[in-house]
Design a protein around this motif. Sequence first.
Motif, PDB file in Angstrom:
ATOM      1  N   LEU A 154      17.981  14.008  10.900  1.00  0.00           N
ATOM      2  CA  LEU A 154      16.902  13.427   9.215  1.00  0.00           C
ATOM      3  C   LEU A 154      16.669  12.353   9.275  1.00  0.00           C
ATOM      4  CD1 LEU A 154      17.656  16.269   6.820  1.00  0.00           C
ATOM      5  CD2 LEU A 154      16.480  16.822   8.966  1.00  0.00           C
ATOM      6  N   SER A 155      16.367  11.534  10.736  1.00  0.00           N
ATOM      7  CA  SER A 155      16.268   9.708  10.496  1.00  0.00           C
ATOM      8  C   SER A 155      14.483   9.823   9.701  1.00  0.00           C
ATOM      9  CB  SER A 155      16.328   8.823  11.705  1.00  0.00           C
ATOM     10  OG  SER A 155      17.347   8.939  11.647  1.00  0.00           O
ATOM     11  N   LEU A 156      14.568   8.754   9.597  1.00  0.00           N
ATOM     12  CA  LEU A 156      13.108   8.244   8.722  1.00  0.00           C
ATOM     13  C   LEU A 156      12.308   7.258   9.866  1.00  0.00           C
ATOM     14  CD1 LEU A 156      11.180   7.762   6.550  1.00  0.00           C
ATOM     15  CD2 LEU A 156      12.231   5.034   6.613  1.00  0.00           C
ATOM     16  N   THR A 157      10.563   8.458  10.115  1.00  0.00           N
ATOM     17  CA  THR A 157      10.364   7.783  11.022  1.00  0.00           C
ATOM     18  C   THR A 157       8.860   8.840  10.738  1.00  0.00           C
ATOM     19  OG1 THR A 157       9.931  11.019  11.897  1.00  0.00           O
ATOM     20  CG2 THR A 157      12.154   8.554  12.957  1.00  0.00           C
ATOM     21  N   GLY A 158       8.122   7.205  10.392  1.00  0.00           N
ATOM     22  CA  GLY A 158       6.684   7.401  10.525  1.00  0.00           C
ATOM     23  C   GLY A 158       6.214   7.123   9.022  1.00  0.00           C
ATOM     24  N   SER A 159       5.532   8.139   8.569  1.00  0.00           N
ATOM     25  CA  SER A 159       4.979   7.508   6.870  1.00  0.00           C
ATOM     26  C   SER A 159       6.355   8.262   5.853  1.00  0.00           C
ATOM     27  CB  SER A 159       4.079   8.668   6.407  1.00  0.00           C
ATOM     28  OG  SER A 159       4.002   8.962   5.134  1.00  0.00           O
ATOM     29  N   ALA A 225       7.869   1.445  13.136  1.00  0.00           N
ATOM     30  CA  ALA A 225       7.538   3.030  11.814  1.00  0.00           C
ATOM     31  C   ALA A 225       8.773   3.535  11.387  1.00  0.00           C
ATOM     32  CB  ALA A 225       6.120   3.829  12.288  1.00  0.00           C
ATOM     33  N   SER A 226       9.882   2.954  12.192  1.00  0.00           N
ATOM     34  CA  SER A 226      11.229   3.674  12.050  1.00  0.00           C
ATOM     35  C   SER A 226      12.520   2.263  11.612  1.00  0.00           C
ATOM     36  CB  SER A 226      11.537   4.311  13.584  1.00  0.00           C
ATOM     37  OG  SER A 226      12.370   3.684  14.375  1.00  0.00           O
ATOM     38  N   GLY A 227      13.204   3.325  10.804  1.00  0.00           N
ATOM     39  CA  GLY A 227      14.199   2.461  10.892  1.00  0.00           C
ATOM     40  C   GLY A 227      14.422   1.557  10.231  1.00  0.00           C
ATOM     41  N   ARG A 228      14.501   0.283  10.616  1.00  0.00           N
ATOM     42  CA  ARG A 228      14.280  -1.733   9.736  1.00  0.00           C
ATOM     43  C   ARG A 228      13.757  -1.524   9.385  1.00  0.00           C
ATOM     44  NH1 ARG A 228      14.876  -6.535  11.684  1.00  0.00           N
ATOM     45  NH2 ARG A 228      16.050  -8.057  10.392  1.00  0.00           N
ATOM     46  N   GLY A 229      12.666  -1.626  10.256  1.00  0.00           N
ATOM     47  CA  GLY A 229      10.822  -1.753   9.972  1.00  0.00           C
ATOM     48  C   GLY A 229      10.107  -1.108   8.671  1.00  0.00           C
ATOM     49  N   ALA A 230      10.404   0.463   9.039  1.00  0.00           N
ATOM     50  CA  ALA A 230      10.414   1.157   8.202  1.00  0.00           C
ATOM     51  C   ALA A 230      10.351   1.173   6.074  1.00  0.00           C
ATOM     52  CB  ALA A 230      10.746   2.864   8.022  1.00  0.00           C
ATOM     53  N   GLY A 232      11.716  -2.173   5.652  1.00  0.00           N
ATOM     54  CA  GLY A 232      11.685  -3.023   5.261  1.00  0.00           C
ATOM     55  C   GLY A 232       9.678  -2.613   4.412  1.00  0.00           C
ATOM     56  N   GLY A 233       9.280  -2.236   5.034  1.00  0.00           N
ATOM     57  CA  GLY A 233       7.843  -1.953   4.882  1.00  0.00           C
ATOM     58  C   GLY A 233       7.417  -0.831   3.480  1.00  0.00           C
ATOM     59  N   LEU A 234       8.344  -0.621   3.014  1.00  0.00           N
ATOM     60  CA  LEU A 234       7.959   0.820   1.855  1.00  0.00           C
ATOM     61  C   LEU A 234       7.475  -0.138   0.588  1.00  0.00           C
ATOM     62  CD1 LEU A 234      12.053   2.093   1.600  1.00  0.00           C
ATOM     63  CD2 LEU A 234      10.070   3.144   2.346  1.00  0.00           C
ATOM     64  N   ILE A 235       8.058  -1.312   0.440  1.00  0.00           N
ATOM     65  CA  ILE A 235       7.145  -2.111  -0.508  1.00  0.00           C
ATOM     66  C   ILE A 235       5.307  -1.837  -1.026  1.00  0.00           C
ATOM     67  CG2 ILE A 235       7.569  -4.367  -0.401  1.00  0.00           C
ATOM     68  CD1 ILE A 235       7.731  -2.859  -3.425  1.00  0.00           C
ATOM     69  N   TYR A 236       5.462  -2.105   0.639  1.00  0.00           N
ATOM     70  CA  TYR A 236       3.467  -2.291   0.760  1.00  0.00           C
ATOM     71  C   TYR A 236       3.791  -1.008   1.512  1.00  0.00           C
ATOM     72  CZ  TYR A 236       5.501  -6.857   1.743  1.00  0.00           C
ATOM     73  OH  TYR A 236       5.509  -8.125   1.785  1.00  0.00           O
ATOM     74  N   ASP A 237       3.673   0.062   2.473  1.00  0.00           N
ATOM     75  CA  ASP A 237       3.796   1.260   2.991  1.00  0.00           C
ATOM     76  C   ASP A 237       3.544   2.431   1.744  1.00  0.00           C
ATOM     77  OD1 ASP A 237       3.486  -0.563   5.130  1.00  0.00           O
ATOM     78  OD2 ASP A 237       4.856   0.378   5.795  1.00  0.00           O
ATOM     79  N   ALA A 238       4.565   2.231   1.729  1.00  0.00           N
ATOM     80  CA  ALA A 238       4.871   3.789   0.057  1.00  0.00           C
ATOM     81  C   ALA A 238       4.773   3.229  -1.880  1.00  0.00           C
ATOM     82  CB  ALA A 238       6.397   4.381   0.166  1.00  0.00           C
ATOM     83  N   PHE A 239       4.045   2.005  -1.749  1.00  0.00           N
ATOM     84  CA  PHE A 239       3.998   2.057  -3.042  1.00  0.00           C
ATOM     85  C   PHE A 239       2.840   0.552  -3.013  1.00  0.00           C
ATOM     86  CE2 PHE A 239       8.161   3.806  -2.878  1.00  0.00           C
ATOM     87  CZ  PHE A 239       8.249   4.588  -4.182  1.00  0.00           C
TER      88      PHE A 239
END
Length: 337
Positions: A154-159, A225-230, A232-239
């Motif tokens: 159930l790894s984070l992949t993409g959005s 868009a997966s793993g470490r990059g996703a 690190g980008g949460l504050i921008y991409d998700a929020f």
Amino acid sequence: MSTIRPIAVLSLVVASALVAGGCSSSSAAEESTGAAAAETVTFSWDRNVAGEDEEPRYEETTVEVPADPERIVVFDMASLDTIGALGGEVAGAPLDSVPEYLQGYLAEDAFNAGTLFEADLVEIESQQPDLIVVGGRSSALYEDLSEIAPTVDLSLTGSYTENLERNATFLGQVLGAEEEAATALAEVEAGIEEARAVASAAGTGLGVMVSGGKLSALAPSGEDASGRGARGGLIYDAFGVQPVVEDVEAATHGEPISFEFLLEHDPDYLWVVDRDAATGAEGTQAAAAVLDNDIVKQTTAYQQDHIVYLDPTAWYIVFGGLDTTQIMIDDVMQIAQ
């Protein structure tokens, strides 16, 4: 060159699994006694089957798992979070890696399944689990664990929100908690939208990770868009935080940054993750102490009290579960108070 990992495809098919009876008279006897067929839930995702030093190569993997499993082993903390939030409990996990706020979701007699990187295969097999869940750091364990019991990644992949919905919906099906999953998802997705509205209207921002007394800039995930990059980008991409520079990664010439970088680009907000606090590193300075210097004190973020310290465990270790997402929402909503 970065390769975008395809978003896993979820096939939530609740199917009647016919138990092999050996002869028709046995089947008839089962029907006469009203014996119910066992249910399964089917999950499909794109798994990287390439070797460690090879370019990623994805292959669709489909696994049938038992509905309402009695014993679940979890190596992915976000999944442990969601299972517990939906009323389930976990029989085994890497116990030293389970955050304090998720320990209540472990069974009273939960066993230690190893670490996030190395499973205790002998112990796990002896415990006869019905379902094993991996993700993120533990994805490499899939092959070995799948020989013991049905195993899903159930790894984070993409959005972030798509993955949250996918995983919570799947686990809700597995646990027989579909309505609870739908309700919880509606609540956290509304919370994310509210937080996005607040953060996107707050001016520019920069995500900063502090570790060992040094700073690293966090960047929108972009192609990674997966793993470490996703993560690190949460504050921008998700929020919805607006990056202080268009290409954070290019502006930093990699990740490490100086205190002067903060002053030069002068974001309206600093969003800080204390990695050492998340990992329990000893003998290190807290992020607040590292940022307590004359250069940082000249920044807009410092002078306007706009340095936001994010929950390090939620943002660095777990990120992805239902309870954890609410913690992240609350962190962002601090600026609305």
